[in-house]
Design a protein around this motif. Structure first.
Motif, PDB file in Angstrom:
ATOM      1  N   THR A 145      35.924  44.136 -75.534  1.00 57.49           N
ATOM      2  CA  THR A 145      36.557  45.366 -75.060  1.00 57.49           C
ATOM      3  C   THR A 145      37.079  45.198 -73.636  1.00 57.49           C
ATOM      4  OG1 THR A 145      35.110  46.698 -76.470  1.00 57.49           O
ATOM      5  CG2 THR A 145      36.203  47.824 -74.641  1.00 57.49           C
ATOM      6  N   ALA A 146      36.246  44.576 -72.767  1.00 56.93           N
ATOM      7  CA  ALA A 146      36.657  44.346 -71.381  1.00 56.93           C
ATOM      8  C   ALA A 146      37.884  43.423 -71.321  1.00 56.93           C
ATOM      9  CB  ALA A 146      35.505  43.733 -70.590  1.00 56.93           C
ATOM     10  N   LYS A 147      37.880  42.396 -72.162  1.00 54.48           N
ATOM     11  CA  LYS A 147      39.014  41.472 -72.188  1.00 54.48           C
ATOM     12  C   LYS A 147      40.275  42.183 -72.656  1.00 54.48           C
ATOM     13  CE  LYS A 147      40.479  37.056 -74.147  1.00 54.48           C
ATOM     14  NZ  LYS A 147      40.097  35.921 -75.048  1.00 54.48           N
ATOM     15  N   ASN A 148      40.120  43.014 -73.660  1.00 52.43           N
ATOM     16  CA  ASN A 148      41.277  43.772 -74.159  1.00 52.43           C
ATOM     17  C   ASN A 148      41.800  44.742 -73.107  1.00 52.43           C
ATOM     18  OD1 ASN A 148      41.156  42.462 -76.616  1.00 52.43           O
ATOM     19  ND2 ASN A 148      39.922  44.047 -77.592  1.00 52.43           N
ATOM     20  N   ASP A 149      40.853  45.380 -72.373  1.00 54.45           N
ATOM     21  CA  ASP A 149      41.272  46.294 -71.296  1.00 54.45           C
ATOM     22  C   ASP A 149      42.045  45.542 -70.220  1.00 54.45           C
ATOM     23  OD1 ASP A 149      40.142  48.434 -72.572  1.00 54.45           O
ATOM     24  OD2 ASP A 149      38.274  48.404 -71.430  1.00 54.45           O
ATOM     25  N   LEU A 150      41.542  44.344 -69.838  1.00 54.56           N
ATOM     26  CA  LEU A 150      42.216  43.540 -68.813  1.00 54.56           C
ATOM     27  C   LEU A 150      43.615  43.133 -69.283  1.00 54.56           C
ATOM     28  CD1 LEU A 150      42.126  42.072 -66.114  1.00 54.56           C
ATOM     29  CD2 LEU A 150      41.069  40.115 -67.284  1.00 54.56           C
ATOM     30  N   ASN A 151      43.697  42.727 -70.515  1.00 52.93           N
ATOM     31  CA  ASN A 151      45.007  42.351 -71.057  1.00 52.93           C
ATOM     32  C   ASN A 151      45.950  43.558 -71.087  1.00 52.93           C
ATOM     33  OD1 ASN A 151      44.206  39.704 -71.467  1.00 52.93           O
ATOM     34  ND2 ASN A 151      43.543  40.072 -73.575  1.00 52.93           N
ATOM     35  N   ARG A 152      45.392  44.722 -71.419  1.00 50.04           N
ATOM     36  CA  ARG A 152      46.211  45.932 -71.453  1.00 50.04           C
ATOM     37  C   ARG A 152      46.723  46.281 -70.060  1.00 50.04           C
ATOM     38  NH1 ARG A 152      44.820  50.795 -70.144  1.00 50.04           N
ATOM     39  NH2 ARG A 152      42.589  50.297 -70.246  1.00 50.04           N
ATOM     40  N   ILE A 153      45.825  46.182 -69.038  1.00 48.00           N
ATOM     41  CA  ILE A 153      46.220  46.484 -67.660  1.00 48.00           C
ATOM     42  C   ILE A 153      47.306  45.518 -67.184  1.00 48.00           C
ATOM     43  CG2 ILE A 153      45.417  46.505 -65.262  1.00 48.00           C
ATOM     44  CD1 ILE A 153      42.695  47.477 -66.369  1.00 48.00           C
ATOM     45  N   LYS A 154      47.118  44.234 -67.488  1.00 46.36           N
ATOM     46  CA  LYS A 154      48.123  43.234 -67.104  1.00 46.36           C
ATOM     47  C   LYS A 154      49.456  43.528 -67.791  1.00 46.36           C
ATOM     48  CE  LYS A 154      45.023  39.339 -66.146  1.00 46.36           C
ATOM     49  NZ  LYS A 154      44.623  37.966 -66.585  1.00 46.36           N
ATOM     50  N   THR A 155      49.385  43.864 -69.029  1.00 40.20           N
ATOM     51  CA  THR A 155      50.617  44.160 -69.780  1.00 40.20           C
ATOM     52  C   THR A 155      51.326  45.378 -69.207  1.00 40.20           C
ATOM     53  OG1 THR A 155      49.650  43.233 -71.794  1.00 40.20           O
ATOM     54  CG2 THR A 155      51.539  44.697 -72.064  1.00 40.20           C
ATOM     55  N   GLU A 156      50.541  46.429 -68.927  1.00 39.30           N
ATOM     56  CA  GLU A 156      51.138  47.638 -68.360  1.00 39.30           C
ATOM     57  C   GLU A 156      51.756  47.357 -66.991  1.00 39.30           C
ATOM     58  OE1 GLU A 156      48.002  50.473 -68.369  1.00 39.30           O
ATOM     59  OE2 GLU A 156      48.176  50.941 -70.513  1.00 39.30           O
ATOM     60  N   ALA A 157      51.058  46.531 -66.163  1.00 41.38           N
ATOM     61  CA  ALA A 157      51.592  46.189 -64.839  1.00 41.38           C
ATOM     62  C   ALA A 157      52.899  45.408 -64.971  1.00 41.38           C
ATOM     63  CB  ALA A 157      50.566  45.374 -64.052  1.00 41.38           C
ATOM     64  N   GLU A 158      52.923  44.464 -65.898  1.00 42.62           N
ATOM     65  CA  GLU A 158      54.143  43.688 -66.110  1.00 42.62           C
ATOM     66  C   GLU A 158      55.271  44.573 -66.620  1.00 42.62           C
ATOM     67  OE1 GLU A 158      52.973  40.637 -68.740  1.00 42.62           O
ATOM     68  OE2 GLU A 158      51.908  39.449 -67.218  1.00 42.62           O
ATOM     69  N   GLN A 159      54.920  45.511 -67.487  1.00 41.39           N
ATOM     70  CA  GLN A 159      55.941  46.439 -67.989  1.00 41.39           C
ATOM     71  C   GLN A 159      56.489  47.317 -66.863  1.00 41.39           C
ATOM     72  OE1 GLN A 159      53.841  48.477 -71.103  1.00 41.39           O
ATOM     73  NE2 GLN A 159      54.359  46.956 -72.673  1.00 41.39           N
ATOM     74  N   ALA A 160      55.568  47.805 -65.980  1.00 39.13           N
ATOM     75  CA  ALA A 160      56.001  48.646 -64.857  1.00 39.13           C
ATOM     76  C   ALA A 160      56.879  47.845 -63.895  1.00 39.13           C
ATOM     77  CB  ALA A 160      54.780  49.199 -64.125  1.00 39.13           C
ATOM     78  N   LYS A 161      56.494  46.595 -63.669  1.00 33.87           N
ATOM     79  CA  LYS A 161      57.271  45.730 -62.775  1.00 33.87           C
ATOM     80  C   LYS A 161      58.665  45.478 -63.362  1.00 33.87           C
ATOM     81  CE  LYS A 161      57.118  41.194 -60.561  1.00 33.87           C
ATOM     82  NZ  LYS A 161      56.321  39.931 -60.415  1.00 33.87           N
ATOM     83  N   ALA A 162      58.677  45.194 -64.638  1.00 31.90           N
ATOM     84  CA  ALA A 162      59.959  44.951 -65.295  1.00 31.90           C
ATOM     85  C   ALA A 162      60.826  46.202 -65.285  1.00 31.90           C
ATOM     86  CB  ALA A 162      59.721  44.487 -66.732  1.00 31.90           C
ATOM     87  N   LYS A 163      60.197  47.353 -65.469  1.00 34.04           N
ATOM     88  CA  LYS A 163      60.948  48.610 -65.449  1.00 34.04           C
ATOM     89  C   LYS A 163      61.534  48.875 -64.068  1.00 34.04           C
ATOM     90  CE  LYS A 163      60.450  53.554 -66.394  1.00 34.04           C
ATOM     91  NZ  LYS A 163      59.508  54.633 -66.786  1.00 34.04           N
ATOM     92  N   ALA A 164      60.709  48.667 -62.997  1.00 39.00           N
ATOM     93  CA  ALA A 164      61.177  48.887 -61.631  1.00 39.00           C
ATOM     94  C   ALA A 164      62.328  47.939 -61.294  1.00 39.00           C
ATOM     95  CB  ALA A 164      60.028  48.694 -60.646  1.00 39.00           C
ATOM     96  N   LYS A 165      62.182  46.693 -61.700  1.00 38.23           N
ATOM     97  CA  LYS A 165      63.248  45.725 -61.438  1.00 38.23           C
ATOM     98  C   LYS A 165      64.526  46.118 -62.174  1.00 38.23           C
ATOM     99  CE  LYS A 165      64.200  40.762 -61.502  1.00 38.23           C
ATOM    100  NZ  LYS A 165      65.528  40.906 -62.111  1.00 38.23           N
ATOM    101  N   GLY A 166      64.342  46.581 -63.406  1.00 39.25           N
ATOM    102  CA  GLY A 166      65.501  47.007 -64.179  1.00 39.25           C
ATOM    103  C   GLY A 166      66.210  48.184 -63.528  1.00 39.25           C
ATOM    104  N   GLU A 167      65.416  49.148 -63.049  1.00 33.81           N
ATOM    105  CA  GLU A 167      66.021  50.310 -62.392  1.00 33.81           C
ATOM    106  C   GLU A 167      66.723  49.903 -61.104  1.00 33.81           C
ATOM    107  OE1 GLU A 167      62.810  52.997 -61.904  1.00 33.81           O
ATOM    108  OE2 GLU A 167      62.840  53.712 -63.988  1.00 33.81           O
ATOM    109  N   ALA A 168      66.092  49.005 -60.316  1.00 38.42           N
ATOM    110  CA  ALA A 168      66.709  48.540 -59.071  1.00 38.42           C
ATOM    111  C   ALA A 168      68.015  47.795 -59.362  1.00 38.42           C
ATOM    112  CB  ALA A 168      65.742  47.628 -58.310  1.00 38.42           C
TER     113      ALA A 168
END
Length: 288
Positions: free
Chosen positions: A205-228
């Motif tokens: 569960t902890a590993k899945n949570d970490l992977n989810r957080i990393k994925t969400e961060a990468e998605q947010a980063k990609a979204k911000a870069k796309g908007e910029a």
């Protein structure tokens, strides 16, 4: 009646009774002989023939048969598919006590029924089948640790099945199916397994949570870069549009736009030739 007459009458009655008894015995003998001569083998059985206890080679099939009385005996042997269940206790490779419950389907070879009766008797389940099951369970269990017995249950079953099938075939017993109904371990081992599973589940569960957080961060980063990047492209497009607009504006274009918007009324003033200014044309009339 004289004494002599009474004696003759008694003798005659005794003789008559003796004759009746003899006839009765003869009838019983005949009936017994008939039953001894005619033998029936029911459906799902074969008849093993013995002569004064000695097992014969020929085997009787289902139906009615005539045999020699007194000398011949027919033993009916079940050749249908039968099922037995057995419990076995063994130790795993890591010395954990394992209690197993197994089920076995089998049938006796019709062609070798006389050999089975001669070698094993009628109690073949206890003399050969159950000991073979116990031996196979102990042999297979000893090759695995307790945890493997749980995770590799199909392989354990196949190992036991193969061993039992091969072993009983030597005794003319054909095994058709085998299943392990249950594996039971000690309470302490069960607690240890449960705690391990809980720990593994939490780690997963902890590993899945970490992977989810990393994925969400990468998605947010990609979204911000796309908007910029989008904003930059918009700004570039707007700048290019302004540049093109400046390049396209000229005096002729301004005059053309003015003409397009003229409503037919002479203006009070107009621009001087060669300039973009205006002057009052009413003054021209006054000067004249």
């Amino acid at each position: 009646m004289s004494k002599s007459g009474k004696t003759n009458a008694a003798a005659s009655a005794l003789k008559s009774n003796g004759l009746k008894v003899a006839i009765g015995v003869l009838v019983l003998f005949i009936i017994f002989s008939l039953f001894s001569v005619v033998k029936t083998v029911p459906s799902g059985y074969v008849g093993v023939v013995t002569h004064f206890g000695a097992v014969q080679k020929h085997i009787l099939g289902e139906g009615i048969h005539t045999v020699m009385p007194f000398r011949t005996k027919v033993v009916n042997l079940n050749v249908r598919i039968q099922k037995i269940e057995a419990n076995a206790t063994a130790s795993s490779k890591d010395l954990q006590t394992v209690t197993s419950k197994v089920a076995l389907n089998f049938y006796l070879s019709k062609e070798k029924a006389n050999v089975i009766y001669q070698d094993l008797g009628m109690d073949y389940q206890h003399t050969i089948i159950q000991p073979t099951v116990q031996e196979s369970i102990k042999s297979a269990t000893a090759r695995y640790n307790a945890e493997q017995l749980i995770t590799s249950r199909p392989k354990v079953k196949q190992d036991v099945f193969t061993y039992i099938k091969k072993r009983l075939a030597k005794s003319n017993i054909i095994v058709t199916d085998f299943s392990i109904v249950d594996f039971k371990f000690s309470p302490n081992f069960n607690d240890a397994i449960e705690k391990k599973q809980i720990a593994e589940q939490r780690a997963l569960t902890a590993k899945n949570d970490l992977n989810r957080i990393k994925t969400e961060a990468e998605q947010a980063k990609a979204k911000a870069k796309g908007e910029a990047d989008a904003q930059i492209e918009i700004a570039k497009a707007q700048a290019r549009s302004q540049e093109l607009l400046r390049e396209s504006v000229s005096d002729q274009l301004i005059q053309l736009k003015a003409i397009e918007k003229w409503n037919g009324v002479l203006p009070v003033s107009m621009g001087e030739k060669g300039s973009g200014g205006f002057f009052d044309i009413t003054a021209v009339g006054k000067r004249r």
